[in-house]
Write a protein that holds these residues in place. Structure first.
Motif, short mmCIF file in Angstrom:
data_model
loop_
_atom_site.label_atom_id
_atom_site.label_comp_id
_atom_site.label_asym_id
_atom_site.label_seq_id
_atom_site.Cartn_x
_atom_site.Cartn_y
_atom_site.Cartn_z
N GLN A 87 0.84 -1.21 0.00
CA GLN A 87 0.00 0.00 0.00
C GLN A 87 0.87 1.25 0.00
N LYS A 88 1.98 1.21 0.77
CA LYS A 88 2.89 2.37 0.80
C LYS A 88 3.51 2.60 -0.58
N LYS A 89 3.82 1.49 -1.25
CA LYS A 89 4.42 1.60 -2.58
C LYS A 89 3.45 2.27 -3.55
N PHE A 126 6.51 15.46 -0.39
CA PHE A 126 5.25 16.20 -0.39
C PHE A 126 5.29 17.29 0.68
N ALA A 127 5.78 16.90 1.88
CA ALA A 127 5.80 17.86 3.00
C ALA A 127 6.66 19.08 2.66
N TYR A 128 7.83 18.85 2.04
CA TYR A 128 8.70 19.98 1.66
C TYR A 128 8.02 20.88 0.63
N SER A 142 2.31 21.21 12.76
CA SER A 142 3.25 21.46 13.85
C SER A 142 4.57 22.01 13.29
N THR A 143 5.07 21.38 12.21
CA THR A 143 6.34 21.84 11.64
C THR A 143 6.20 23.28 11.12
N GLY A 144 5.08 23.56 10.46
CA GLY A 144 4.84 24.90 9.92
C GLY A 144 4.78 25.93 11.04
N GLY A 187 14.18 2.98 7.74
CA GLY A 187 13.88 1.55 7.58
C GLY A 187 12.52 1.31 6.94
N ARG A 188 11.93 0.16 7.26
CA ARG A 188 10.72 -0.25 6.54
C ARG A 188 9.49 0.62 6.87
N HIS A 189 9.53 1.35 7.96
CA HIS A 189 8.38 2.21 8.30
C HIS A 189 8.65 3.68 7.96
N ARG A 190 9.70 3.91 7.18
CA ARG A 190 10.05 5.31 6.88
C ARG A 190 8.88 6.03 6.21
N CYS A 191 8.83 7.33 6.46
CA CYS A 191 7.76 8.17 5.90
C CYS A 191 7.83 8.19 4.37
N ILE A 192 6.66 8.19 3.74
CA ILE A 192 6.63 8.33 2.28
C ILE A 192 6.29 9.77 1.89
C1 HEM Z 1 5.77 7.48 8.60
C2 HEM Z 1 7.25 11.90 9.98
C3 HEM Z 1 4.43 13.91 6.57
C4 HEM Z 1 2.70 9.54 5.45
C5 HEM Z 1 6.41 8.50 9.25
C6 HEM Z 1 7.38 8.33 10.30
C7 HEM Z 1 7.79 9.56 10.70
C8 HEM Z 1 7.07 10.53 9.89
C9 HEM Z 1 8.80 9.88 11.79
C10 HEM Z 1 7.89 6.99 10.84
C11 HEM Z 1 6.97 6.42 11.91
C12 HEM Z 1 7.54 5.18 12.54
O1 HEM Z 1 8.63 4.73 12.20
O2 HEM Z 1 6.89 4.65 13.44
C13 HEM Z 1 6.62 12.81 9.16
C14 HEM Z 1 6.89 14.25 9.17
C15 HEM Z 1 6.09 14.82 8.21
C16 HEM Z 1 5.33 13.74 7.60
C17 HEM Z 1 7.90 14.94 10.07
C18 HEM Z 1 5.95 16.25 7.77
C19 HEM Z 1 6.63 17.26 8.22
C20 HEM Z 1 3.76 12.90 5.95
C21 HEM Z 1 2.88 13.08 4.82
C22 HEM Z 1 2.37 11.85 4.52
C23 HEM Z 1 2.95 10.89 5.45
C24 HEM Z 1 2.63 14.41 4.14
C25 HEM Z 1 1.45 11.48 3.41
C26 HEM Z 1 1.40 12.09 2.26
C27 HEM Z 1 3.39 8.61 6.20
C28 HEM Z 1 3.22 7.17 6.06
C29 HEM Z 1 4.12 6.57 6.96
C30 HEM Z 1 4.81 7.67 7.63
C31 HEM Z 1 2.24 6.46 5.13
C32 HEM Z 1 4.40 5.09 7.12
C33 HEM Z 1 4.07 4.47 8.44
C34 HEM Z 1 4.66 3.08 8.54
O3 HEM Z 1 5.15 2.50 7.59
O4 HEM Z 1 4.56 2.55 9.64
N1 HEM Z 1 6.23 9.87 9.02
N2 HEM Z 1 5.67 12.56 8.21
N3 HEM Z 1 3.78 11.56 6.31
N4 HEM Z 1 4.35 8.86 7.14
FE1 HEM Z 1 5.05 10.70 7.62
#
Ligand code: HEM
Length: 490
Positions: free
Chosen positions: A133-135, A432-434, A295-297, A423-428
């Motif tokens: 789903q993430k892909k 987009f956020a930037y 929060s970041t904004g 790693g495998r849970h890294r944000c996707i």
């Molecule tokens: C995962 C931070 C914006 C979708 C994560 C994780 C972090 C993070 C730290 C890892 C969580 C973990 O390892 O437990 C951030 C920050 C953002 C941001 C700082 C903006 C400043 C977004 C946006 C989206 C998004 C804009 C969607 C468009 C996701 C998804 C995951 C994720 C789908 C995967 C969770 C997983 O695989 O367990 N994010 N995020 N994030 N983020 Fe973000």
């Protein structure tokens, strides 16, 4: 903004804790081998609650103190559970490099997130399906889409700040939260869902959010707490609205946007996503992108309000990159805004919205001569990792975006700068956020010069899961009342 009644909560926590302790004791669920050397344990004289009170007062100060005293791995008790923190890039590597069946995410996040996002996505499905789903989501978060998103975000932002008038005082965290529901929804949900965004929808999102609360970490999701009931009601209502939008889109036919990517997507098995999965992903995207960006904004605005010289240089950068007439913003121009980029990077270093990432250990995890047994909540604090002193000298706790421009920021160690996890849970959502935040700030910087009120830089609100500012009032005045010289200097 949580809807909690604490007396009811305390009874329920007490009741469930007794059950938890009995269950753990009677089943001997976590057997610990005598040969293992366990991580050092932070002592606490308060039974069961353990270090919870000290941790909640200021988790960062508590974790830094423990790391100084006990080293890069240590355990402590909170509300009957054992938490083990890994501090610094070397210890964190075992966290970010782990497999999901060693350090498991569903067990810690599932209970919290499944009632909010839904039962066929993310932590409710096996991790290999979530990775697919993430892909799929990632294929829609590409440069071609971002080129379309920039004008959408710019138009929404202009509209929003139009309502602010020329000068005044406003809560910037509230403002960016309100704005980013509209921008994230427009870019990622599509025009149809955006058109339903009114007060009722905002209220539903708020009720859904009320479910992401400390009590949801501790209690089963079926407990009939009023804010859990409201969360479940809001979830159903939002799904219904999304189903209507998806239906409309299917009838109207193809459009080249992010929603269409989801509607066309297939799993490896060849099966298309069903409407419930698409709706769940749409909710997940909003929640993933909205709070983190708000929060970041807000912190970025507060840092720029505190450092007027950097704010003025960011405005000058708008002129040098885009030209004196400041025409509509493009994705390529955003890429060239290096100072704004560094300010965002530095904000994410000092105030990452997600302060801690967490997993449940499912098997013994080895680190040096230590063993973390199964059953520990294993955590990395992104904030603490990003403040480790020797890596961010000079002035590791100061807002100095130049460190990312002059090469003095040393984050060659893979896990010393991790605002988006690893790693495998890294944000996707990083790119987009930037794109999203740099567009919002380009509009804001062009329109206003903004200041702290009484030079008051706010503390962090540690009581919410996303570390937002305790207060975030700023004052603003028109930027065009400020003279710009021929060479772009303010
Ligand atoms: C995962 C931070 C914006 C979708 C994560 C994780 C972090 C993070 C730290 C890892 C969580 C973990 O390892 O437990 C951030 C920050 C953002 C941001 C700082 C903006 C400043 C977004 C946006 C989206 C998004 C804009 C969607 C468009 C996701 C998804 C995951 C994720 C789908 C995967 C969770 C997983 O695989 O367990 N994010 N995020 N994030 N983020 Fe973000």
């Amino acid at each position: 903004m949580y809807y909690e009644d604490h007396s009811l909560l305390i009874y329920l926590v007490g009741f469930l804790t007794v059950i938890f302790i009995l269950k753990t004791f009677l089943t001997g669920r976590w057997k610990i081998s005598k040969e293992w050397k366990l991580p050092p344990r932070v002592p606490s004289s308060i039974p069961f609650l353990g270090s919870a009170i000290e941790f909640n007062k200021n988790p960062i100060a508590f974790l830094e103190k423990c790391a100084n005293e006990y080293g890069d791995v240590f355990s402590f008790t909170m509300v009957g559970k054992t938490f083990t923190y890994l501090v610094g890039h070397e210890a964190s590597a075992i966290f970010f490099n782990s497999k999901n069946d060693q350090l498991n995410a569903e067990e810690v996040y599932g209970k919290l997130m499944t009632p909010v996002i839904g039962d066929e996505v993310a932590f409710a499905v096996p991790n290999h399906i979530f990775l697919e789903q993430k892909k799929i989501l990632k294929t829609g978060l590409n440069v071609a889409q971002f080129r379309v998103h920039v004008p959408l975000v710019e138009a929404e932002t202009r509209d929003y700040f139009q309502r602010w008038g020329d000068r005044g005082e406003k809560d910037i965290y509230f403002a960016i939260s309100e704005l980013s529901i509209a921008t994230v929804s427009h870019c990622l949900h599509g025009k149809e869902v955006r058109s339903y965004l009114d007060e009722r929808m905002a209220h539903l999102y708020e009720e859904l959010n009320g479910g992401i609360s400390p009590s949801a970490w501790l209690l089963p999701s079926w407990v009939p707490l009023p804010w859990f009931i409201r969360r479940d009601r809001a979830h159903k209502a939002i799904k219904k609205i999304f189903a209507k939008a998806i239906g409309e889109r299917k009838r109207a036919g193809s459009k080249d946007d992010f929603l269409q990517v989801l509607l066309k997507a297939k799993y490896k098995s060849g099966r298309q996503l069903n409407d419930n999965e698409v709706a769940g992903m749409l909710i997940g995207l909003l929640l993933g992108g909205h709070h983190t960006s708000s929060s970041t904004g807000a912190w970025l605005a507060l840092f720029l309000a505190k450092h007027q010289d950097i704010q003025d240089r960011c405005y000058t950068e708008q002129i040098t990159v885009c030209g004196k007439e400041l025409p509509p913003i493009t994705f390529d121009q955003l890429q060239k805004m290096e100072l704004l980029d560094s300010c965002l990077r530095e904000t994410l270093r000092l105030r990452p919205p997600i302060m801690t990432v967490m997993r449940m250990s499912k098997e013994p995890i080895k680190y040096k001569d230590l063993t973390i047994p199964p059953g520990h909540q294993v955590c990395v604090s992104l904030t603490v990792n990003q403040r480790v002193r020797q890596q961010w000298m000079p002035d590791p706790l100061e807002f100095k975006p130049e460190r990312f421009l002059d090469g003095s920021a040393d984050y060659s160690d893979k896990f010393s700068y991790v605002p988006f996890g690893g790693g495998r849970h890294r944000c996707i959502g990083e790119n987009f956020a930037y794109m999203h935040l740099k567009t919002i700030f380009s509009v804001l910087l062009r329109k206003y010069k903004f200041h702290l009120i009484n030079n008051n830089f706010p503390e962090v609100n540690y009581s919410s899961l996303i570390h937002s500012p305790v207060e975030s009032l700023i004052s603003y005045e028109p930027r065009n009342s400020i003279r710009v010289e021929e060479n772009g200097k303010v």
